[in-house]
Scaffold this motif. Structure first.
Motif, PDB file in Angstrom:
ATOM      1  N   PRO A  11       9.454  -3.663  -5.570  1.00  0.00           N
ATOM      2  CA  PRO A  11       8.460  -3.462  -4.526  1.00  0.00           C
ATOM      3  C   PRO A  11       9.131  -3.181  -3.186  1.00  0.00           C
ATOM      4  N   VAL A  12       8.470  -2.385  -2.387  1.00  0.00           N
ATOM      5  CA  VAL A  12       8.981  -2.050  -1.070  1.00  0.00           C
ATOM      6  C   VAL A  12       8.313  -2.969  -0.055  1.00  0.00           C
ATOM      7  N   PRO A  13       9.099  -3.687   0.750  1.00  0.00           N
ATOM      8  CA  PRO A  13       8.489  -4.551   1.765  1.00  0.00           C
ATOM      9  C   PRO A  13       7.552  -3.742   2.657  1.00  0.00           C
ATOM     10  N   GLY A  14       6.435  -4.322   2.981  1.00  0.00           N
ATOM     11  CA  GLY A  14       5.460  -3.636   3.813  1.00  0.00           C
ATOM     12  C   GLY A  14       4.445  -2.854   3.008  1.00  0.00           C
ATOM     13  N   LEU A  15       4.674  -2.735   1.721  1.00  0.00           N
ATOM     14  CA  LEU A  15       3.723  -2.038   0.864  1.00  0.00           C
ATOM     15  C   LEU A  15       3.083  -3.036  -0.086  1.00  0.00           C
ATOM     16  N   ALA A  16       2.537  -4.083   0.474  1.00  0.00           N
ATOM     17  CA  ALA A  16       2.011  -5.167  -0.337  1.00  0.00           C
ATOM     18  C   ALA A  16       0.582  -4.932  -0.795  1.00  0.00           C
ATOM     19  N   ASP A  17      -0.180  -4.144  -0.078  1.00  0.00           N
ATOM     20  CA  ASP A  17      -1.583  -3.940  -0.414  1.00  0.00           C
ATOM     21  C   ASP A  17      -1.808  -2.481  -0.816  1.00  0.00           C
ATOM     22  N   PRO A  18      -1.959  -2.216  -2.115  1.00  0.00           N
ATOM     23  CA  PRO A  18      -2.118  -0.846  -2.573  1.00  0.00           C
ATOM     24  C   PRO A  18      -3.320  -0.128  -1.941  1.00  0.00           C
ATOM     25  N   ALA A  19      -4.417  -0.838  -1.713  1.00  0.00           N
ATOM     26  CA  ALA A  19      -5.580  -0.198  -1.092  1.00  0.00           C
ATOM     27  C   ALA A  19      -5.245   0.226   0.329  1.00  0.00           C
ATOM     28  N   LEU A  20      -4.474  -0.582   1.025  1.00  0.00           N
ATOM     29  CA  LEU A  20      -4.057  -0.239   2.383  1.00  0.00           C
ATOM     30  C   LEU A  20      -3.083   0.935   2.362  1.00  0.00           C
ATOM     31  N   GLU A  21      -2.172   0.936   1.397  1.00  0.00           N
ATOM     32  CA  GLU A  21      -1.239   2.054   1.245  1.00  0.00           C
ATOM     33  C   GLU A  21      -1.989   3.360   1.036  1.00  0.00           C
ATOM     34  N   CYS A  22      -3.111   3.303   0.337  1.00  0.00           N
ATOM     35  CA  CYS A  22      -3.885   4.494  -0.001  1.00  0.00           C
ATOM     36  C   CYS A  22      -4.990   4.797   1.004  1.00  0.00           C
ATOM     37  N   SER A  23      -5.104   4.003   2.050  1.00  0.00           N
ATOM     38  CA  SER A  23      -6.233   4.164   2.968  1.00  0.00           C
ATOM     39  C   SER A  23      -6.265   5.523   3.646  1.00  0.00           C
ATOM     40  N   GLY A  24      -5.123   6.182   3.757  1.00  0.00           N
ATOM     41  CA  GLY A  24      -5.093   7.510   4.351  1.00  0.00           C
ATOM     42  C   GLY A  24      -5.593   8.590   3.410  1.00  0.00           C
ATOM     43  N   ALA A  25      -5.921   8.202   2.181  1.00  0.00           N
ATOM     44  CA  ALA A  25      -6.362   9.178   1.194  1.00  0.00           C
ATOM     45  C   ALA A  25      -7.737   9.749   1.511  1.00  0.00           C
ATOM     46  N   GLY A  26      -8.528   9.053   2.289  1.00  0.00           N
ATOM     47  CA  GLY A  26      -9.841   9.562   2.672  1.00  0.00           C
ATOM     48  C   GLY A  26     -10.970   8.697   2.183  1.00  0.00           C
ATOM     49  N   SER A  27     -11.789   9.265   1.332  1.00  0.00           N
ATOM     50  CA  SER A  27     -12.988   8.585   0.852  1.00  0.00           C
ATOM     51  C   SER A  27     -12.641   7.459  -0.115  1.00  0.00           C
ATOM     52  N   GLN A  28     -13.649   6.645  -0.408  1.00  0.00           N
ATOM     53  CA  GLN A  28     -13.451   5.546  -1.357  1.00  0.00           C
ATOM     54  C   GLN A  28     -13.060   6.088  -2.725  1.00  0.00           C
ATOM     55  N   VAL A  29     -13.597   7.218  -3.105  1.00  0.00           N
ATOM     56  CA  VAL A  29     -13.246   7.829  -4.393  1.00  0.00           C
ATOM     57  C   VAL A  29     -11.772   8.228  -4.383  1.00  0.00           C
ATOM     58  N   GLU A  30     -11.321   8.811  -3.287  1.00  0.00           N
ATOM     59  CA  GLU A  30      -9.919   9.226  -3.191  1.00  0.00           C
ATOM     60  C   GLU A  30      -8.988   8.016  -3.128  1.00  0.00           C
ATOM     61  N   ILE A  31      -9.400   6.974  -2.432  1.00  0.00           N
ATOM     62  CA  ILE A  31      -8.610   5.740  -2.390  1.00  0.00           C
ATOM     63  C   ILE A  31      -8.525   5.143  -3.791  1.00  0.00           C
ATOM     64  N   GLY A  32      -9.649   5.145  -4.502  1.00  0.00           N
ATOM     65  CA  GLY A  32      -9.655   4.641  -5.874  1.00  0.00           C
ATOM     66  C   GLY A  32      -8.711   5.421  -6.771  1.00  0.00           C
ATOM     67  N   ALA A  33      -8.693   6.743  -6.616  1.00  0.00           N
ATOM     68  CA  ALA A  33      -7.787   7.574  -7.418  1.00  0.00           C
ATOM     69  C   ALA A  33      -6.329   7.278  -7.071  1.00  0.00           C
ATOM     70  N   CYS A  34      -6.049   7.104  -5.786  1.00  0.00           N
ATOM     71  CA  CYS A  34      -4.696   6.788  -5.336  1.00  0.00           C
ATOM     72  C   CYS A  34      -4.240   5.443  -5.890  1.00  0.00           C
ATOM     73  N   VAL A  35      -5.088   4.434  -5.791  1.00  0.00           N
ATOM     74  CA  VAL A  35      -4.744   3.106  -6.310  1.00  0.00           C
ATOM     75  C   VAL A  35      -4.609   3.168  -7.837  1.00  0.00           C
ATOM     76  N   GLY A  36      -5.445   3.960  -8.472  1.00  0.00           N
ATOM     77  CA  GLY A  36      -5.339   4.127  -9.924  1.00  0.00           C
ATOM     78  C   GLY A  36      -4.007   4.737 -10.322  1.00  0.00           C
TER      79      GLY A  36
END
Length: 125
Positions: A11-36
């Protein structure tokens, strides 16, 4: 060394929350795809890390002439999988069936998976 590149699985320090890491992806659907996708990447890393740990355990068992390390590692992995499922189900339940449930469950699996990869790689040394 087969496992030399395994440090990239940590794991990379500072990347503890995958949803937060993906928050720049846009919509909830895009965040879901990124986290997936992150979940799929962690699943692949878990498979590799377990393989490295199993090889190390097998080597130890061969050196000692006792079949202890590999069975213990396998039991540990099964118990960890059961814990991960129960814990992430509880996280999902805390969302009360809301639209963020799937992202929360996947994020939980990513976070716990990253930690498990690090733990498995400790067996390699």
């Amino acid at each position: 060394m087969r496992w030399a590149w395994a440090v990239f699985l940590l794991p990379v320090p500072g990347l503890a929350d995958p949803a937060l890491e993906c928050s720049g992806a846009g919509s909830q659907v895009e965040i879901g795809a990124c986290v997936g996708q992150a979940e799929a990447n962690v699943a692949a890393a878990l498979t590799e890390a377990f393989g490295f740990a199993a090889d190390a355990a097998r080597d130890l068992d061969d050196v000692t002439g006792r079949a202890l390390a590999l069975p213990a590692l396998e039991a540990s992995q099964e118990a960890w999988k059961a814990y991960r499922e129960a814990q992430c189900e509880a996280v999902g339940a805390s969302y009360g069936g809301g639209s963020g449930t799937g992202i929360a469950v996947s994020s939980c699996r990513v976070e716990l998976g990253r930690a498990r990869v690090a733990e498995l790689l400790r067996f390699v040394n």
